[in-house]
Structures are given as structure tokens and as C-alpha cells.
Design a protein around this motif. Structure first.
Motif, PDB file in Angstrom:
ATOM      1  N   UNK A 408     100.840  95.609  76.022  1.00 24.88           N
ATOM      2  CA  UNK A 408     102.170  95.778  76.672  1.00 24.88           C
ATOM      3  C   UNK A 408     103.069  95.338  76.002  1.00 24.88           C
ATOM      4  N   UNK A 409     104.473  95.817  75.650  1.00 20.77           N
ATOM      5  CA  UNK A 409     105.429  95.368  74.925  1.00 20.77           C
ATOM      6  C   UNK A 409     106.193  94.045  75.545  1.00 20.77           C
ATOM      7  N   UNK A 410     106.472  93.088  74.929  1.00 23.92           N
ATOM      8  CA  UNK A 410     106.951  91.808  75.209  1.00 23.92           C
ATOM      9  C   UNK A 410     106.563  91.059  76.980  1.00 23.92           C
ATOM     10  N   UNK A 411     105.216  91.748  77.066  1.00 25.65           N
ATOM     11  CA  UNK A 411     104.552  91.222  78.444  1.00 25.65           C
ATOM     12  C   UNK A 411     103.914  89.621  78.251  1.00 25.65           C
ATOM     13  N   UNK A 412     103.002  89.803  77.407  1.00 24.30           N
ATOM     14  CA  UNK A 412     101.898  88.712  77.395  1.00 24.30           C
ATOM     15  C   UNK A 412     102.350  87.426  76.024  1.00 24.30           C
ATOM     16  N   UNK A 413     101.861  86.459  76.231  1.00 25.10           N
ATOM     17  CA  UNK A 413     102.161  85.514  75.219  1.00 25.10           C
ATOM     18  C   UNK A 413     101.095  85.114  74.498  1.00 25.10           C
ATOM     19  N   UNK A 414     101.293  84.373  73.340  1.00 24.83           N
ATOM     20  CA  UNK A 414     100.195  83.961  72.437  1.00 24.83           C
ATOM     21  C   UNK A 414      98.882  83.435  73.324  1.00 24.83           C
ATOM     22  N   UNK A 415      99.191  82.664  74.391  1.00 23.91           N
ATOM     23  CA  UNK A 415      97.959  82.130  74.984  1.00 23.91           C
ATOM     24  C   UNK A 415      97.243  83.170  75.668  1.00 23.91           C
ATOM     25  N   UNK A 416      97.775  84.198  76.109  1.00 19.43           N
ATOM     26  CA  UNK A 416      97.136  85.345  76.749  1.00 19.43           C
ATOM     27  C   UNK A 416      96.156  86.107  75.633  1.00 19.43           C
ATOM     28  N   UNK A 417      97.036  86.105  74.680  1.00 22.04           N
ATOM     29  CA  UNK A 417      96.237  86.669  73.454  1.00 22.04           C
ATOM     30  C   UNK A 417      95.040  86.076  72.745  1.00 22.04           C
ATOM     31  N   UNK A 418      95.064  84.708  72.578  1.00 22.93           N
ATOM     32  CA  UNK A 418      93.939  83.774  72.365  1.00 22.93           C
ATOM     33  C   UNK A 418      92.927  84.076  73.492  1.00 22.93           C
ATOM     34  N   UNK A 419      93.250  84.213  74.590  1.00 21.55           N
ATOM     35  CA  UNK A 419      92.176  84.141  75.872  1.00 21.55           C
ATOM     36  C   UNK A 419      91.284  85.406  75.460  1.00 21.55           C
ATOM     37  N   UNK A 420      92.100  86.582  75.122  1.00 24.11           N
ATOM     38  CA  UNK A 420      91.525  87.882  75.045  1.00 24.11           C
ATOM     39  C   UNK A 420      90.377  87.812  73.819  1.00 24.11           C
ATOM     40  N   UNK A 421      90.893  87.079  72.656  1.00 19.19           N
ATOM     41  CA  UNK A 421      90.167  87.085  71.709  1.00 19.19           C
ATOM     42  C   UNK A 421      88.767  86.115  72.078  1.00 19.19           C
ATOM     43  N   UNK A 422      88.836  85.184  72.947  1.00 18.14           N
ATOM     44  CA  UNK A 422      87.760  84.341  73.293  1.00 18.14           C
ATOM     45  C   UNK A 422      86.739  85.263  74.004  1.00 18.14           C
ATOM     46  N   UNK A 423      87.277  85.902  74.999  1.00 19.50           N
ATOM     47  CA  UNK A 423      86.355  86.981  75.547  1.00 19.50           C
ATOM     48  C   UNK A 423      85.834  87.809  74.873  1.00 19.50           C
ATOM     49  N   UNK A 424      86.365  88.606  73.788  1.00 20.95           N
ATOM     50  CA  UNK A 424      85.830  89.418  73.004  1.00 20.95           C
ATOM     51  C   UNK A 424      84.558  88.987  72.343  1.00 20.95           C
ATOM     52  N   UNK A 425      84.928  87.837  71.745  1.00 20.35           N
ATOM     53  CA  UNK A 425      83.939  87.243  70.818  1.00 20.35           C
ATOM     54  C   UNK A 425      82.754  86.631  71.591  1.00 20.35           C
ATOM     55  N   UNK A 426      82.835  86.205  73.047  1.00 21.50           N
ATOM     56  CA  UNK A 426      81.811  85.850  73.608  1.00 21.50           C
ATOM     57  C   UNK A 426      80.874  87.234  74.261  1.00 21.50           C
ATOM     58  N   UNK A 427      81.460  88.152  74.469  1.00 23.52           N
ATOM     59  CA  UNK A 427      81.044  89.330  74.650  1.00 23.52           C
ATOM     60  C   UNK A 427      80.013  89.949  73.552  1.00 23.52           C
ATOM     61  N   UNK A 428      80.893  89.767  72.300  1.00 23.73           N
ATOM     62  CA  UNK A 428      80.041  90.137  71.041  1.00 23.73           C
ATOM     63  C   UNK A 428      78.704  89.452  70.900  1.00 23.73           C
ATOM     64  N   UNK A 429      78.774  88.004  71.332  1.00 22.68           N
ATOM     65  CA  UNK A 429      77.614  87.407  71.170  1.00 22.68           C
ATOM     66  C   UNK A 429      76.550  87.529  71.937  1.00 22.68           C
ATOM     67  N   UNK A 430      76.877  88.113  73.234  1.00 27.66           N
ATOM     68  CA  UNK A 430      76.000  88.654  74.297  1.00 27.66           C
ATOM     69  C   UNK A 430      75.700  89.909  74.374  1.00 27.66           C
ATOM     70  N   UNK A 431      76.073  90.871  73.301  1.00 28.17           N
ATOM     71  CA  UNK A 431      75.999  92.505  73.349  1.00 28.17           C
ATOM     72  C   UNK A 431      74.630  92.849  73.552  1.00 28.17           C
ATOM     73  N   UNK A 432      73.494  92.394  73.253  1.00 28.77           N
ATOM     74  CA  UNK A 432      72.150  92.849  73.384  1.00 28.77           C
ATOM     75  C   UNK A 432      72.008  93.099  74.968  1.00 28.77           C
ATOM     76  N   UNK A 433      72.496  92.435  75.942  1.00 33.17           N
ATOM     77  CA  UNK A 433      72.311  92.468  77.098  1.00 33.17           C
ATOM     78  C   UNK A 433      73.092  93.779  77.817  1.00 33.17           C
ATOM     79  N   UNK A 434      74.141  94.317  77.047  1.00 34.60           N
ATOM     80  CA  UNK A 434      74.889  95.363  77.822  1.00 34.60           C
ATOM     81  C   UNK A 434      74.022  96.750  77.676  1.00 34.60           C
ATOM     82  N   UNK A 435      74.373  97.384  78.833  1.00 32.27           N
ATOM     83  CA  UNK A 435      73.361  98.846  78.825  1.00 32.27           C
ATOM     84  C   UNK A 435      74.526  99.898  78.673  1.00 32.27           C
ATOM     85  N   UNK A 436      73.641 101.079  78.232  1.00 32.95           N
ATOM     86  CA  UNK A 436      74.507 102.426  78.480  1.00 32.95           C
ATOM     87  C   UNK A 436      74.767 102.925  79.829  1.00 32.95           C
TER      88      UNK A 436
END
Ligand SMILES: *Cc1c(COP(=O)(O)O)cnc(C)c1O
Length: 458
Positions: A408-436
């Protein structure tokens, strides 16, 4: 170079909502694994869309107070009209309540059975409105746009040779309009070059086919042209925008994107004859031509937003924040569309969840995992959104399986974005557990908004 900072300070704040993983597991199940069915109050970082979710400026809020609510001939309409005339160079400006209302009006006039609307890539509501009219939507994306993780400067471009071939094959008389989507939303928020727009216009002109622009992100696209296309680095954004629209016969726009408004849209064009038909339809479905489904205050907020969005400090921050997130993911080895687009990051779910076949909707499975793990809401842009069935009711998959996290435009700050990166990277590390997933209920059109799904337990 110093850190590129948010080019604003914050005057008013609103809460975001924390939940536990256990709560989110229940919420996700109750929402039938469809993020559109989750309540916003149960989302921590909401990246479902950049549409209508922008933070308005203090100037826009001031404009809201000044909105003129007269039924006919509102002062706010004339601000709206003159601003858009100046930006697009087009004389006819028709307000609508949002982008798809513009599309509905335009395609119910030019569309119909046996007609083809050609495009670099049609957005989902655009395609749906074309198909609803009985016409066929055709995406002619350039070759480099087909490979999400291979970088190229203008992956939103149209394949000009394919355009020529298509016109020769189907006949110009069956192609009432060519639509160039800038930036290319469904194709990854990737920009279209000025050269590509110019070439598309030349081909269309030689056949008498009008070129329309789906202008939702015209300013973001203009900034990419400034950064990446030779001959434009010294030009101002309004100059680039002016040239860009000079090649078009008309445009549709959702003001919920690059106008920082929470609602609104318009159709602009040169042809007074087409305009008359559009206005007739507008009165039937939207409202009188000087408000078109909007309040006077909305018209005012849109006019102010359209000028603000062309500010280069804003565009630099905007494009950089998406790139910043993309780069963190690339460094961690996460399959993400490259280079970064303008308004969103796109995870390549086919690679991210290589163990889930396309008919089990890997994109939707990844959307669920991001919510479950970190309370982040994104959207699938893949076979749930664009898949079709053949006569045997087997899935004809989409070209790509993407997950879009729109900023969203002008809504989230850099620390929000850092948090998003951390979550995606953790999910990537645990990706084998995800089901279709499999679909248990769906609508015949735009099914992704309401579909109900369930995990496949094997
Ligand atoms: C959002 C969008 C639309 C539709 O606009 P709405 O305001 O959501 O109806 C059309 N085209 C593109 C490229 C979009 O991003």
C-alpha cells in the motif's frame, strides 16, 4: 548514497492487529483458505492489494472538506477534469466509481461476440468485463515477461511481432481496441517502455485500431522509464507522463492506485463520439457525468493525489521500498520475480513449492502459509485466479503461479517491510511442510474472490 527515507512524516496513526499462530490456524480454516474471506482485524500486515489502501495526505484530507457536493456542475468535478486533461492531454474526462466501472462501460460499447481485445496483459477485472461482453481478451506479453526470475528492464512490454501476426490473422475489423496495461499488474508490476508504447501505437494506427492505456500505475511506470530507458533520465515525470499519454486514444484508470484515493476512477479519451456512448451508459449505471458514482470530495481527493504521485521523491521511495524487499529475498535464495516491480513483490510459487503440482494451487497454499506464520495477507495470481476448465473438467493452468504481496502507498514503514522479509524467509526454510489445496466451492467468474478450499491430506 544515504538511506532513501519515507518522504513524509506521520500525523495520524491506526492500529494493526496481533494474533497468535493458534488463532490464525483457526481463522484460516474458517476462511476456507481464501485470504479474501479473512477479516481485516485479523491481519497484521495487509498486502492483499495496493488498491484503495493508500494513506491520503493532509492536503487530500483538506480537499475532502472542500469537496463540492452539487449534483450537476460541481466545482470539484471541474478540478478533476482539468487535472486529468492536463496530465493525459485528452479532452473528454468521465468519472466512474472505480476502474472496473470504466471497463464495464467501455467494453459494453466496443466489445461483443466475435471481437478481440489485444493487450500486453489484461488485469483480471478487465478480462472479466471483456469476456462478459462476449469478446475475447488476448494477452501478448513479450518473451522476457514469461520468465519470472530472469531480470530484464521492461518485462511488461507487449510482443509487437505477435501483435502484427494476431491482427493479420483475425482482421483489424474484429479488434475494436488494443489495451496497454502500465505497469503490467498481472504480469508482475513490470513496466512498459516508451518505445514499446510507441511501436504498439504505430501498428495500431496503421490498422485504425484505437490504443487505450490501462493507466492505474502511470506514474510508477513513468519513473521506471526515467530510470531505465535511454533518453529519459533528464526528463521530468510530468514530461514523461505527457509523452506516454500522447500515444493513446484513451485510457481507463482506477484512482485507487496511483491517485492515492480510497475510491474512484475515470475514462479519458479523444473521441467525442465514443464519449457520448460512454456518457449514456454512465448515466444508466454510475451517475450524472459530473460525478459518475463519486462524491464531490472523492473527485477533489483524486485531483490532488494525481499531482502528488508525480513527485520524484515519492516515486524514488516507492520504487526503492519494493526493490529493498525483493533484494532481501534474493539474498536469501527465495524465488521472487526479478527485477522488482513497481507496486508489489511476486513470489514464484511454482519454484517456492516445487512439491505441490499446479492443480493443487501452490500459490494459494503459499498465501495460507504466509498468513499462518506471520499474519501477512497476500494474494494468489495463478491458476486459482486465471485457471479454466477443459471439457473434461480438468484444470487448464495459468501461465505462472505467483503470490503477490502488494505494498500500500505511504502506509508501512521500513521496519514493517523488514518483518515481511523475515516471515517469507522463515516460510521458505519450512516449505516442505506446506500442503496443496483443492477447491470445494467456486463461482463461475472471478472465482478467486469467493472460492472455498481445503488442504489435501495424503
Ligand atoms: C485495479 C486495477 C483495475 C481495476 O480497478 P478497480 O478500481 O479495482 O475496479 C484495472 N486494471 C489494473 C491494471 C488494475 O490494477
Amino acid at each position: 548514497m544515504k538511506t532513501i527515507i519515507e518522504p513524509f512524516k506521520i500525523k495520524s496513526v491506526e492500529p494493526i492487529y496481533f494474533t497468535t499462530r493458534e488463532q490464525r490456524a483457526i481463522i484460516l480454516k474458517e476462511a476456507h483458505y481464501n485470504p479474501f474471506l479473512i477479516h481485516a482485524s485479523e491481519v497484521l500486515i495487509d498486502l492483499l492489494t495496493d488498491s484503495g489502501t493508500s494513506a491520503m495526505s493532509s492536503n487530500q484530507w483538506a480537499g475532502i472538506m472542500q469537496g463540492d457536493e452539487s449534483y450537476a456542475g460541481s466545482t470539484s468535478f471541474f478540478h478533476f477534469e482539468s487535472t486529468i486533461q492536463e496530465i493525459t492531454g485528452m479532452p473528454v474526462i468521465i468519472p466512474t466509481h472505480q476502474g472496473r466501472a470504466s471497463e464495464k462501460i467501455l467494453f459494453s460499447i466496443v466489445g461483443g461476440k466475435g471481437k478481440y481485445i489485444v493487450s500486453n496483459t489484461l488485469f483480471d477485472t478487465t478480462r472479466a468485463n471483456i469476456e462478459f461482453s462476449g469478446a475475447t481478451g488476448v494477452d501478448l506479453i513479450c518473451e522476457e515477461g514469461k520468465y519470472p526470475t530472469i531480470p530484464a528492464p521492461f518485462k511488461g512490454n507487449m510482443d509487437i511481432e505477435a501483435l502484427k501476426t494476431f491482427i493479420a490473422e483475425k482482421g483489424a475489423e474484429n479488434i475494436p481496441l488494443c489495451m496497454m496495461t502500465i505497469t503490467n499488474n498481472s504480469g508482475g508490476g513490470q513496466p512498459v517502455s516508451m518505445q514499446n508504447i510507441r511501436e504498439a501505437k504505430a501498428v495500431c494506427s496503421s490498422y485504425g485500431i484505437p490504443l487505450f492505456i490501462d493507466a492505474c500505475r502511470f506514474a510508477e511506470n513513468a519513473y521506471f522509464i526515467k530510470l531505465r530507458e535511454s533518453g529519459y533520465s533528464e526528463k521530468s515525470i510530468p514530461e514523461i507522463v505527457c509523452e506516454l499519454f500522447s500515444y493513446a486514444d484513451g485510457c481507463t484508470m482506477s484512482a485507487k492506485k496511483d491517485a492515492f484515493a480510497n475510491i474512484g476512477g475515470f475514462i479519458a479519451m479523444h473521441s467525442e463520439q465514443l464519449a457520448q456512448q460512454c456518457r449514456n451508459m454512465l448515466i444508466l449505471t454510475e451517475g450524472f457525468p459530473t460525478y459518475g458514482g463519486l462524491a464531490g470530495r472523492d473527485l477533489e481527493a483524486i485531483s490532488i493525489g494525481l499531482r502528488e504521485v508525480m513527485d520524484e521523491h515519492y516515486l524514488q521511495y516507492r520504487i526503492r521500498s519494493v526493490e529493498y524487499l525483493t533484494n532481501q529475498l534474493i539474498t536469501a535464495g527465495v524465488p521472487v520475480m526479478q527485477p522488482a516491480g513497481g507496486h508489489a513483490i511476486y513470489l514464484d510459487a511454482k519454484k517456492f513449492l516445487a512439491h505441490i503440482p499446479v492443480h493443487q494451487y501452490p500459490g494459494q497454499a503459499l498465501v495460507g502459509a504466509l498468513y499462518l506464520h506471520g499474519g501477512i495477507r497476500g494474494v494468489e495470481i495463478g491458476s486459482l485466479m486465471f485457471g479454466k476448465y477443459n471439457e473434461q473438467q480438468q484444470l487448464i493452468p495459468a501461465q505462472q503461479e505467483l503470490v503477490r504481496l502488494a505494498i500500500p502507498r505511504r502506509v508501512y514503514t521500513q521496519s514493517h517491510i523488514d518483518y515481511v522479509a523475515e516471515v517469507i524467509i522463515e516460510v521458505y526454510q519450512e516449505r516442505a511442510k506446506i500442503k496443496g489445496l483443492r477447491i470445494v466451492e467456486e463461482a463461475p467468474m472471478l472465482r478467486h474472490f469467493t472460492a472455498k478450499l481445503t488442504p489435501i491430506v495424503s
